[in-house]
Motif scaffolding. Structure first.
Motif, mmCIF file in Angstrom:
data_model
loop_
_atom_site.group_PDB
_atom_site.id
_atom_site.type_symbol
_atom_site.label_atom_id
_atom_site.label_comp_id
_atom_site.label_asym_id
_atom_site.label_seq_id
_atom_site.Cartn_x
_atom_site.Cartn_y
_atom_site.Cartn_z
ATOM 1 N N SER A 102 -5.578 -1.458 -4.426
ATOM 2 C CA SER A 102 -4.876 -2.109 -3.310
ATOM 3 C C SER A 102 -3.424 -1.659 -3.209
ATOM 4 O O SER A 102 -2.674 -2.180 -2.386
ATOM 5 N N ASN A 103 -3.017 -0.723 -4.071
ATOM 6 C CA ASN A 103 -1.618 -0.235 -4.106
ATOM 7 C C ASN A 103 -0.656 -1.274 -4.655
ATOM 8 O O ASN A 103 0.556 -1.100 -4.554
ATOM 9 N N LEU B 223 -0.112 4.619 -9.426
ATOM 10 C CA LEU B 223 -0.229 5.506 -10.583
ATOM 11 C C LEU B 223 0.460 6.833 -10.275
ATOM 12 O O LEU B 223 0.104 7.511 -9.317
ATOM 13 N N TRP B 224 1.438 7.195 -11.118
ATOM 14 C CA TRP B 224 2.169 8.435 -10.890
ATOM 15 C C TRP B 224 2.759 8.925 -12.201
ATOM 16 O O TRP B 224 2.719 8.218 -13.218
ATOM 17 N N ARG C 152 -2.834 9.305 -8.247
ATOM 18 C CA ARG C 152 -3.952 8.745 -7.498
ATOM 19 C C ARG C 152 -3.456 8.480 -6.086
ATOM 20 O O ARG C 152 -2.360 7.956 -5.912
ATOM 21 N N SER C 153 -4.282 8.841 -5.119
ATOM 22 C CA SER C 153 -3.853 8.734 -3.732
ATOM 23 C C SER C 153 -3.557 7.277 -3.366
ATOM 24 O O SER C 153 -4.279 6.366 -3.758
ATOM 25 N N VAL C 154 -2.455 7.080 -2.611
ATOM 26 C CA VAL C 154 -2.126 5.734 -2.136
ATOM 27 C C VAL C 154 -2.607 5.540 -0.697
ATOM 28 O O VAL C 154 -2.419 4.480 -0.113
ATOM 29 N N ASP C 155 -3.220 6.582 -0.151
ATOM 30 C CA ASP C 155 -3.741 6.461 1.208
ATOM 31 C C ASP C 155 -5.068 5.706 1.166
ATOM 32 O O ASP C 155 -5.806 5.798 0.185
ATOM 33 N N ASP C 156 -5.349 4.974 2.214
ATOM 34 C CA ASP C 156 -6.623 4.294 2.327
ATOM 35 C C ASP C 156 -6.858 3.263 1.216
ATOM 36 O O ASP C 156 -7.891 3.287 0.532
ATOM 37 N N PRO C 157 -5.907 2.336 0.999
ATOM 38 C CA PRO C 157 -6.115 1.308 -0.031
ATOM 39 C C PRO C 157 -7.091 0.231 0.432
ATOM 40 O O PRO C 157 -7.331 0.083 1.629
ATOM 41 N N VAL D 289 5.446 1.889 -1.818
ATOM 42 C CA VAL D 289 4.703 3.121 -1.534
ATOM 43 C C VAL D 289 5.636 4.137 -0.881
ATOM 44 O O VAL D 289 5.668 5.313 -1.256
ATOM 45 N N ALA D 290 6.456 3.642 0.085
ATOM 46 C CA ALA D 290 7.369 4.540 0.791
ATOM 47 C C ALA D 290 8.384 5.130 -0.181
ATOM 48 O O ALA D 290 8.691 6.325 -0.130
#
Lengths: 465, 417
Positions: free
Chosen positions: A374-375, A379-380, A392-397, A429-430
């Protein structure tokens, strides 16, 4: 019996582009025709995708059905290997397989099957949506599992707590030449530093104050170094000790580049002393010091982003991790360990607290997974040389509600509070994306003044076994 | 007297599958495998390729000695069971030694049928069931000019192709009206036969042998229609029959083979049978059948092993399904299930003589009854699962008939994800 790597298929991410099949045909048959591939993605009438591919069975029927001993399961890799010289083209293996994992390639005139490209599958590389994934979790079981558990048995963590999992996995990987600092918190609370003159570890462990964990460890590390001993200085601290009263000394040690592996287990509060809020407690969360009633509605401030603050110190390595993504955690642990040999390595691991967050004890990993999906947590990893990179992609949570609904500490949230959290996550996220982009746009590290390449990634370290 | 908990008579696919299944749940129980041949275990299916030289006989073995050592099993090769005393659970071997067992598996396989043709006993001939047979036949190849293959089953057809490729003029003599009777229908058999005829192999179907006599440098086979076929090599490939004669004086019930129940147990407790020797339930009818094919041997062997070891995951035998794959001259034929369409069944057939492609699908009440394909790719293992699970295909009938492979893969992938 060893565990094996495997190719996983996430049907929900597949868009049916077919590039996996073309990549396979190119890699294995020098052909651009998907008909020559060793895997097939198929769409049913409802537009859902299915994958046909060798499953590298544990007890393979194709092997038993081969009259020529041309098929055999490789005990080291788990791949079922086919021997062209022995094969007699009888096709009986294709009778034994219920999954069409081995099939006749008409153009080749013999059967073909997936061999996982020797550990770097072409289909996975070609799959942009990430529907095909090469899972290397087996390494954790085979490599790390064979290392000694350096904590004693019988630590008394709360039921369902993943902190014990984090501690045991970490020390097992970091190894016996380690000195552990465990400031007040859940780690010593469950017995890690020991009772009655006995320690809970099989390596030297000490119990600093909340305020002086980093400098005590730094001093010990310097003494060992002066004596010519290769020792890993490992801190297992909580978020309270690291982000609140311990922050000044943590910041100093990071700034000086002390050669420490500082691991923070973030359960979003002072959980072992009765669930008080810390600066890492999220907005809106219930704790005993941010109660829910007529006046108070949980914590009224946002959480401090401690790992991002550590990036501001330009540590040799900074990363966030979750026990719902163990392969990712292990990769980062290896990198942090490597970086700690020459500089300050900081690893921030999220740890849902079954007791303090109020959710069923069996749900810990699920909660950890939803937090990432769900963001709510991101993870970075970061190095001065490579910059910040999302792992891990933060798009499409998934919707935030899927995470919040699982936890008692958010049961009281009003729609306004949920909106506030959503806004905070969007800002997070931004901010992370901004960092990632800025680093990507920056000139290479070697041309940047004042940044040593000593902390640059050398790739995962060799096995310590 | 020597004792063993598990005694497995036989060392081919059924025996090895049983041993594997036993060791999955019982790592320690003493286990002895008795192999008839002096070699390590091998598959009779491989033998035509040993004859042709494609398979190196030294690399033909299914297991090595280390496998048996690691599995803590004794492999006694070069011996056969000659007598069983079920009451006392004692087996006697051909060297006179005796073994007491707790549980016995009969996986003794089959031997070639020698048809009662007058004169056959007076002439030299070959069969192809053991590695020794294959090596003997192979040694004969260079000096063979004209070969007679009696019987157009899989062994005969494989051998004929290899003899022909080796330079011999080959005549296949088959009593029935088509080659590969029982495996493929008449039309499919014609497509297969054409590939042989194109390679100058003579096929005589509907030809009954009356007598055999020695001729100069070979034999002459006299047929019922008055004609004769001569050759310097004669291969008898008229089918196989279970090896059960050593059970004659036991209460173990035998018909054409050893009759077994759904767990492969014989009529006598603690004695099981599997593979070519066993006569087990048919998937299609009430009467138990012989089903001498490799996948059947593996399945029955596993079931017997699980039953012997008391594996609680055991599911009973669902019945023998005829299955075959056959490769010839670089072409491929597959048959799964029964070719005998029940009344009311839907039979969809298509063929293309030019490309030698053929496909026949039989659906019975919306379920797959049998599928037969030549040079048409299907996944036989998937089709086998669809037959035995009686998967209802009514909803996807059209797409299945048009694309059996794609539809089969879709269905099995979603069912077995």
């Amino acid at each position: 019996m060893p565990a094996y790597n495997t190719i996983a298929f996430h049907a929900d991410r597949c868009d049916g582009c077919g590039k996996c099949m073309i990549a396979c045909a190119q890699a294995k048959s020098a052909s651009d025709s998907p008909r020559r591939a060793r895997l097939e993605v198929l769409a049913d009438d409802a537009g859902r995708f299915e994958l046909t591919m060798c499953r590298q069975c544990a007890d393979p029927e194709c092997v038993q059905s081969c009259p020529a001993a041309a098929l055999a399961k490789n005990a080291a890799t788990g791949v079922i290997e086919w021997d062209h010289d022995k094969c007699i083209d009888c096709l009986l293996c294709t009778v034994g397989c219920s999954f069409a994992g081995i099939a006749l390639d008409e153009a080749a005139g013999h059967v073909v099957k997936c061999d996982q490209c020797g550990g770097d599958p072409a289909c996975v590389r070609a799959c942009k949506p990430g529907a095909l994934e090469y899972l290397t979790m087996a390494r954790i079981y085979d490599e790390a599992g064979s290392l000694e558990d350096l904590f004693v048995q019988g630590l008394s963590a709360c039921q369902g707590c993943n902190t014990e999992l984090i501690m045991r996995h970490t020390l097992r990987r970091v190894g016996p030449d380690t000195v552990v600092a465990a400031p007040p918190g859940c780690v010593p609370g469950m017995g890690a530093v020991g009772y009655n003159g006995l320690t809970g570890t099989k390596v030297p462990v000490f119990h600093p104050l909340l305020t002086n964990t980093a400098p005590m460890l730094a001093g010990l590390k310097r003494v060992y170094k002066r004596k010519g001993r290769q020792v890993t200085a490992l801190a297992l601290a909580g978020d309270g000790g690291a982000a609140d009263v311990g922050f000044q000394s943590l910041s100093g040690a990071a700034e000086r580049g002390e050669e420490i592996l500082f691991l923070v287990i973030d359960n979003e509060g002072y959980m072992n002393t009765g669930m008080q809020r810390s600066s890492c407690t999220p907005y809106g969360a219930w704790t005993t010091t941010t109660p829910v009633g007529r006046e108070s509605h949980g914590k009224s401030q946002d959480a401090k982003n401690l790992p991002l603050l550590m990036v501001g110190h330009r540590c040799a390595y900074v990363a966030t991790a979750s026990t719902a993504f163990m392969a990712d955690f292990y990769l980062k642990l290896d990198r942090a360990l490597q970086a700690s040999k020459t500089g300050f390595a900081y690893l921030h691991v999220y740890s849902p607290c079954t007791t303090g967050w109020r959710f069923p004890s069996k749900k810990n990993i699920e909660v950890a997974r939803k937090a990432v999906e769900s963001n709510f947590v991101l993870l970075w990893e970061y190095t001065p040389a490579a910059g910040l990179r999302l792992t891990r992609s933060v798009d499409d949570p998934v919707p935030l509600s899927e995470y919040l609904v699982a936890l008692g500490k958010y049961r009281h949230l009003t729609p306004e509070q949920v909106a506030h959290l959503e806004q905070h996550i969007a800002e997070n996220v931004a901010a992370i994306k901004r960092h990632a982009l800025a680093e990507a746009a920056a000139p290479p590290a070697s041309t940047r003044p004042g940044i040593s390449s000593a902390g640059a990634l050398q790739g995962p370290p060799a096995s310590q076994a | 007297m020597e004792q063993t908990h598990y005694l497995i008579a036989g060392a081919s696919h059924a025996a090895l599958a049983a041993m594997h299944a036993i060791r999955l749940v019982d790592a320690d129980g003493s286990l002895t495998v008795i192999g008839r041949d002096r070699e390590l275990p091998y598959s009779p299916t491989l033998l035509p390729y040993v004859v042709s030289g494609r398979t190196d006989p030294q690399r033909a073995f299914l297991r090595d000695h280390e496998y048996f050592t690691r599995a803590r099993a004794a492999y006694r090769c070069g011996h056969a069971l000659v007598r069983i005393d079920p009451a006392n659970r004692v087996a006697e071997l051909d060297d006179g030694s005796r073994l007491r067992f707790d549980k016995l598996l009969l996986a003794t396989g089959a031997r070639p049928v020698i048809p009662p043709i007058p004169g056959l006993d007076a002439v030299p001939y070959h069969v192809l069931r053991t590695l020794e047979d294959a090596l003997r036949l192979r040694a004969q190849l260079p000096q063979t000019r004209r070969a007679i293959v009696l019987g157009a089953g899989l062994v005969g057809m494989h051998a004929a192709e290899n003899l022909s490729k080796g330079g011999a003029r080959v005549t296949i003599v088959e009593q029935q009206q088509q080659v590969l009777p029982g495996y493929f229908d008449a039309q499919a058999a014609r497509i297969i036969a054409r590939a042989f005829e194109r390679a100058d192999v003579t096929i005589r179907t509907g030809a009954r042998a009356l007598a055999i006599e020695a001729a100069a440098g070979g034999v002459t086979l006299r047929l019922a229609d008055g004609s004769a076929v001569s050759g310097d090599l004669l291969l008898i490939s008229a089918g196989v029959t279970p090896v059960i004669d050593f059970l004659a004086d036991t209460p173990i019930q035998c018909d054409r083979g050893v009759v077994v129940d759904a767990t492969m147990q014989t009529s006598v407790e603690r004695i099981w049978a599997a593979g070519d020797v066993a006569q087990a339930a048919s998937f299609y009818g009430a009467h138990p059948v012989l089903n001498g094919i490799l996948p059947n041997a593996v399945e029955q062997g596993r079931i017997a092993g699980m039953a012997m070891a008391g594996d609680r995951a055991l599911e009973g035998f669902r019945g023998a399904v005829p299955l075959n794959t056959y490769s010839y001259y670089g072409q491929h034929a597959v048959s799964v299930g029964s070719g005998a369409a029940p009344p009311g069944a839907e039979v969809v057939e298509s063929s293309d003589a030019e490309s030698a492609r053929y496909l026949k699908i039989i659906l019975d009440e919306g379920r797959l009854h049998g599928i037969f394909a030549i040079n048409t790719p299907i996944d036989p293992g998937v089709m086998w699962q669809m037959v035995r699970r009686r998967l209802d295909l009514s909803a996807v009938r059209d797409r299945f008939l048009a694309q059996p492979r794609t539809m089969g893969r879709l269905l099995m992938s979603s069912l077995l994800r």
